[in-house]
Write a protein that holds these residues in place. Structure first.
Motif: not given
Length: 212
Positions: A38-53
């Motif tokens: 999940l962390l390595k995938s470029a398709k993963t969209k975290f809430v708040g971006g890669v530097n978000g909570l």
């Protein structure tokens, strides 16, 4: 009294415990592999971006699982170390991290922040007619317990020290109490709202501050 007979288990307790531990470790390994992907995938969209909570918490979950699976740490100790390494408090953050990790292992769900999702509470001041009526009441000076003293204060006929004390008493006590009585005894019955415990003085002061 004859001694109690020992129940013979189909699978010895120690053997079953080892199997349960092995099964739990496989679940943890699988969870670690999935969170790595999940962390390595470029398709993963975290809430708040890669530097978000959410991304920050996900990296903490990964560190927690890594310490347990690869370093053989006890979960509670690993959680405190991983939490502190990722900028969370050791004790409180460690407890939170164990909950996040458990949810990830069981449901493959990432922790979500509740910021901005709290229950919104309506206020009477959001109703224009009520806000206008409260404002009119305050400007009418009907709240005053001593109209003569209020008139002297308004006309600058008090000495400075006396005026300061009077103003402090009006703002902190006289006006909030008068507004509280007016709302509970006149306004609420008129709009058919059940009084219950009424409003607190702190609420009355907050409304006064809001109205300026």
């Amino acid at each position: 009294v004859p001694p109690l007979k020992r129940r013979k288990l189909e699978v010895p307790y120690c053997v079953q415990r080892q199997k349960d531990r092995a099964a739990q470790m496989e679940k943890l390994k699988s969870g670690l592999q999935d969170v790595d992907k999940l962390l390595k995938s470029a398709k993963t969209k975290f809430v708040g971006g890669v530097n978000g909570l959410q991304a920050h918490r996900t990296r903490a979950i990964r560190a927690h699982l890594d310490l347990v699976v690869r370093n053989g740490r006890v979960s509670a100790d690993a959680a405190e170390r991983a939490a502190e390494a990722n900028g969370f408090a050791a004790a409180w953050g460690g407890r939170q991290l164990r909950n996040w990790t458990s949810r990830w292992i069981n449901d493959r769900k990432l922790p979500e922040s509740m910021r901005g999702r709290h229950t919104k509470v309506a206020t009477l001041l959001s109703i224009p007619s009520i806000a206008t009526e409260l404002c009119a009441y305050l400007r009418s000076n009907k709240w005053s317990m001593n109209p003569e003293k209020l008139a002297k204060f308004t006309n600058n006929e008090m000495i400075t020290k006396e005026a300061d004390l009077y103003l402090k008493d009006v703002v902190n006590d006289e006006m909030p109490n008068a507004l509280k009585r007016y709302i509970e005894l006149e306004l609420f019955p008129r709009i058919h709202l059940k009084v219950g415990r009424g409003i607190s003085l702190s609420t009355a002061r907050r409304w006064l501050h809001y109205e300026g």
